[in-house]
Design a protein around this motif. Sequence first.
Motif, PDB file in Angstrom:
ATOM      1  N   PRO A  55      40.064  36.215  46.151  1.00 60.11           N
ATOM      2  CA  PRO A  55      40.097  35.762  47.548  1.00 60.11           C
ATOM      3  C   PRO A  55      39.481  36.798  48.479  1.00 60.11           C
ATOM      4  O   PRO A  55      39.471  37.990  48.163  1.00 60.11           O
TER       5      PRO A  55
ATOM      6  N   TRP B 274      39.304  39.365  51.536  1.00 61.12           N
ATOM      7  CA  TRP B 274      40.368  40.306  51.896  1.00 61.12           C
ATOM      8  C   TRP B 274      40.037  41.048  53.175  1.00 61.12           C
ATOM      9  O   TRP B 274      38.933  41.570  53.339  1.00 61.12           O
TER      10      TRP B 274
ATOM     11  N   ARG C 152      46.804  36.219  50.709  1.00 57.52           N
ATOM     12  CA  ARG C 152      48.213  36.642  50.689  1.00 57.52           C
ATOM     13  C   ARG C 152      49.085  35.389  50.765  1.00 57.52           C
ATOM     14  O   ARG C 152      48.703  34.425  51.419  1.00 57.52           O
TER      15      ARG C 152
ATOM     16  N   PHE D 266      52.235  40.850  55.483  1.00 57.70           N
ATOM     17  CA  PHE D 266      50.929  41.256  56.028  1.00 57.70           C
ATOM     18  C   PHE D 266      50.717  42.760  55.832  1.00 57.70           C
ATOM     19  O   PHE D 266      49.592  43.218  55.667  1.00 57.70           O
TER      20      PHE D 266
ATOM     21  N   LEU E 202      51.653  43.595  51.239  1.00 53.66           N
ATOM     22  CA  LEU E 202      50.740  43.135  50.184  1.00 53.66           C
ATOM     23  C   LEU E 202      49.387  43.815  50.379  1.00 53.66           C
ATOM     24  O   LEU E 202      48.782  43.702  51.434  1.00 53.66           O
ATOM     25  N   THR E 203      48.952  44.499  49.343  1.00 51.11           N
ATOM     26  CA  THR E 203      47.678  45.217  49.477  1.00 51.11           C
ATOM     27  C   THR E 203      46.670  44.786  48.416  1.00 51.11           C
ATOM     28  O   THR E 203      45.547  45.273  48.399  1.00 51.11           O
ATOM     29  N   THR E 204      47.088  43.890  47.519  1.00 50.56           N
ATOM     30  CA  THR E 204      46.173  43.395  46.489  1.00 50.56           C
ATOM     31  C   THR E 204      45.832  41.936  46.793  1.00 50.56           C
ATOM     32  O   THR E 204      46.737  41.107  46.931  1.00 50.56           O
ATOM     33  N   PRO E 205      44.534  41.597  46.897  1.00 47.55           N
ATOM     34  CA  PRO E 205      44.165  40.204  47.185  1.00 47.55           C
ATOM     35  C   PRO E 205      44.736  39.240  46.148  1.00 47.55           C
ATOM     36  O   PRO E 205      44.668  39.498  44.948  1.00 47.55           O
ATOM     37  N   GLY E 206      45.320  38.156  46.619  1.00 50.39           N
ATOM     38  CA  GLY E 206      45.839  37.136  45.714  1.00 50.39           C
ATOM     39  C   GLY E 206      47.301  37.312  45.334  1.00 50.39           C
ATOM     40  O   GLY E 206      47.830  36.537  44.551  1.00 50.39           O
TER      41      GLY E 206
END
Lengths: 161, 131
Positions: free
Chosen positions: A32, A34, B15, B47, B50-54
Amino acid sequence: MSQAVAYMARIREKYTQLGYPAYHWVVNTDPPPWQPLRNPLAECRLGLIASGGIYVAGQVAFHYKDDVSYRIIPKDVKTADLRATHFAYDLTDARQDPNVVFPIDTLRQLEHEGVIGALADHAYTFMGGIYSARRVREELAPQLTNCLLAEKVEVLLLVPV
Amino acid sequence: MTSALDITQAVNPPRAAFLDYPLGHTTGKPCEPALQRDILLQALAAFNSLTTPGCVKRLPFRWSEDDAWKETAQRGPDDRRPRYDTPQYQNEEDRRLAMANESTCRSCTHADRSPVMERTPITATPQSPLR
């Protein structure tokens, strides 16, 4: 915590039983996009988009056949004027308290408390259950994106049903 | 936010926060503003956290002790409403208000009524009105 409901498998099963062809789920395999937060939430303008079929009394309601229209809802809307319509979920609780699918009172409260910098002037709603992913991608999503950019929204809360 | 973990994971947004409630309650239980606030606070915290996409954050709330609702969710008879292509109002008073407003309402945006796009007639399929 017990296991999450396997909706895709159950709906596949239901469609088979009803004699419908298999539903084509949207499956995105690319990573996705980012964008880290540029500012703390307490300084951000937050937008709200919800797909639970919320409209305001006086607006045209959604229809149930691939409706890709959307409604613009002022942030200061009276909660009592909010309505819910949808073909695919039990509306009892959403009609009693729209905040279960459209958390407008909650977000106004969090704006008041300073948890979020500001709530955008308008929220946007549509009715999910749109079977054409292409029409969402090509018609609905670009229009909503333009609305959010015009309101200078920095973070967006999506509330599907 | 989501209450359908597998569908959201398939869509794969940057996210997400998962609330394990029955569909139609993505942001909480009705008339429980303190709970709704708590749920939203924890969702919004994603927001930052979460630091990893998905990634999907699982919110620590449970609909009921026994999770009995999970047994029947999307099982049993088809309880969806027919897919009419006319506005489906919550009540008749709404219909009257909307019809009085229709020519002036600027907050109902219909892509398929836009003058630049030809509006294609939508025909109901009586064989399978639910699809």
